[in-house]
Design an enzyme around this catalytic site. Structure first.
Site, PDB file in Angstrom:
ATOM      1  N   HIS A 216       8.604   3.124   8.914  1.00 39.44           N
ATOM      2  CA  HIS A 216       8.377   2.323   9.999  1.00 39.44           C
ATOM      3  C   HIS A 216       7.049   2.623  10.925  1.00 39.44           C
ATOM      4  O   HIS A 216       6.716   3.894  11.307  1.00 39.44           O
ATOM      5  CB  HIS A 216       9.643   2.073  10.971  1.00 39.44           C
ATOM      6  CG  HIS A 216       9.508   1.208  12.142  1.00 39.44           C
ATOM      7  ND1 HIS A 216       9.547  -0.227  12.128  1.00 39.44           N
ATOM      8  CD2 HIS A 216       9.153   1.699  13.461  1.00 39.44           C
ATOM      9  CE1 HIS A 216       9.689  -0.625  13.194  1.00 39.44           C
ATOM     10  NE2 HIS A 216       9.300   0.461  14.098  1.00 39.44           N
TER      11      HIS A 216
ATOM     12  N   SER B 235       0.672  -1.158   0.075  1.00 41.13           N
ATOM     13  CA  SER B 235      -0.155   0.024  -0.023  1.00 41.13           C
ATOM     14  C   SER B 235       0.702   1.301   0.074  1.00 41.13           C
ATOM     15  O   SER B 235       0.370   2.309  -0.465  1.00 41.13           O
ATOM     16  CB  SER B 235      -1.131  -0.018   1.187  1.00 41.13           C
ATOM     17  OG  SER B 235      -0.259   0.087   2.284  1.00 41.13           O
ATOM     18  N   ASN B 236       2.087   1.271   0.491  1.00 38.62           N
ATOM     19  CA  ASN B 236       2.938   2.521   0.437  1.00 38.62           C
ATOM     20  C   ASN B 236       3.505   2.503  -0.743  1.00 38.62           C
ATOM     21  O   ASN B 236       3.799   3.799  -1.234  1.00 38.62           O
ATOM     22  CB  ASN B 236       4.211   2.286   1.662  1.00 38.62           C
ATOM     23  CG  ASN B 236       3.543   2.542   3.132  1.00 38.62           C
ATOM     24  OD1 ASN B 236       3.186   3.722   3.194  1.00 38.62           O
ATOM     25  ND2 ASN B 236       3.305   1.598   3.828  1.00 38.62           N
TER      26      ASN B 236
HETATM   27  C1  GAR Z   1       4.056  -0.625   6.835  1.00 40.17           C
HETATM   28  O1  GAR Z   1       3.008  -0.214   7.987  1.00 40.17           O
HETATM   29  C2  GAR Z   1       5.337  -0.315   7.183  1.00 40.17           C
HETATM   30  O2  GAR Z   1       5.519   0.752   8.198  1.00 40.17           O
HETATM   31  C3  GAR Z   1       5.781  -1.768   7.815  1.00 40.17           C
HETATM   32  O3  GAR Z   1       5.164  -2.579   7.056  1.00 40.17           O
HETATM   33  C4  GAR Z   1       3.978  -2.107   6.633  1.00 40.17           C
HETATM   34  C5  GAR Z   1       3.753  -2.456   5.096  1.00 40.17           C
HETATM   35  O4  GAR Z   1       2.763  -2.013   4.498  1.00 40.17           O
HETATM   36  N1  GAR Z   1       7.094  -1.813   7.948  1.00 40.17           N
HETATM   37  C6  GAR Z   1       7.556  -2.138   8.907  1.00 40.17           C
HETATM   38  O5  GAR Z   1       7.234  -2.794   9.793  1.00 40.17           O
HETATM   39  C7  GAR Z   1       9.360  -2.281   8.708  1.00 40.17           C
HETATM   40  N2  GAR Z   1       9.755  -2.408   9.949  1.00 40.17           N
HETATM   41  P1  GAR Z   1       2.510  -2.095   2.915  1.00 40.17           P
HETATM   42  O6  GAR Z   1       2.765  -3.484   2.524  1.00 40.17           O
HETATM   43  O7  GAR Z   1       1.060  -1.881   2.887  1.00 40.17           O
HETATM   44  O8  GAR Z   1       3.153  -0.883   2.389  1.00 40.17           O
END
Ligand code: GAR
Length: 218
Positions: A136, A40-41
């Site tokens: 993070h 999603s990021n």
């Molecule tokens: C996000 O919440 C990011 O902050 C976290 O993983 C998720 C990925 O979401 N990252 C960590 O925990 C790294 N230590 P996404 O795949 O939907 O972007």
């Protein structure tokens, strides 16, 4: 019990520093994105580029878990996705060597760890000095490492959030670029709090990239 029903609806947040959208002149920043999950990021960055809030191009997505949602997102945006499965590498350094090779091949300038759930080594960090950013889901330096949202609930904090920072050898420890804070509600579970944090992640990650781009074009 939630004694303030409007709190959940309005989801107040604080983002610091405030960053205006980047000026569009100059060469777009060439990004390489790393993801391990939903992506999603990744999507938030692609959206910000498409809506011209960010002067950048995503050259390539590297992912380590076959079949994750991030790959379908990359396909929809026409971004090449390269699988580097960590299970195929003996040492973390070997995986990072392969990552660097792919990024070099795609002429990546800045690396964005957007939900990359592996520790990285000096092999990657030294190949892109001060040009790797990570998101993070906590207000660092609190709750480093895995299960950051669970750690925040466990600790009973009333304010949680997310951080975008430059990557250093020590995990979740580099200079902070941007943070967003959100309330922890009394009946929050890790999933509900994480969802509230992710809304802000999708704002601050593109903003942080805009910030580094501004620095580059000064
Ligand atoms: C996000 O919440 C990011 O902050 C976290 O993983 C998720 C990925 O979401 N990252 C960590 O925990 C790294 N230590 P996404 O795949 O939907 O972007």
């Amino acid at each position: 019990m939630n004694t303030n029903p409007t709190l959940a609806d309005s989801t107040p947040c604080l983002i610091s520093p405030t960053v205006s959208t980047v000026r569009a002149q100059g060469q777009p920043l060439k990004l390489g994105i790393m993801a391990s999950g939903s992506g999603s990021n990744f999507e938030a960055v692609a959206d910000a580029i498409a809506s011209q809030q960010l002067n950048a191009e995503i050259q390539v997505l590297i992912y380590n878990n076959p079949g994750i949602k991030a790959v379908a997102r990359a396909e929809r945006w026409g971004v090449p996705a390269v699988l580097l499965n960590h299970r195929d590498y003996k040492r973390r350094e070997d995986l990072d060597t392969a990552i660097v090779e792919v990024f070099r091949q795609y002429k990546v300038e800045w690396v964005v760890m957007a939900g990359w759930m592996r520790l990285v080594t000096p092999v990657l960090i030294n190949a892109f000095p001060d040009r790797i950013i990570n998101i993070h889901p906590s207000l660092l330096p609190s709750f480093k490492g895995v299960k950051a949202v669970e750690q925040a609930i466990e600790a009973g904090v009333k304010i949680a959030g997310c951080t975008v920072h430059l990557v250093r050898i020590e995990v979740d420890s580099g200079p902070i670029l941007l943070q967003a804070a959100v309330p922890v509600l009394p009946d929050d579970r890790p999933e509900t709090l994480h969802a509230r944090i992710q809304v802000q992640e999708h704002r601050i990650l593109p903003q942080a990239i805009a910030l580094v781009q501004r620095g580059r074009s000064l």
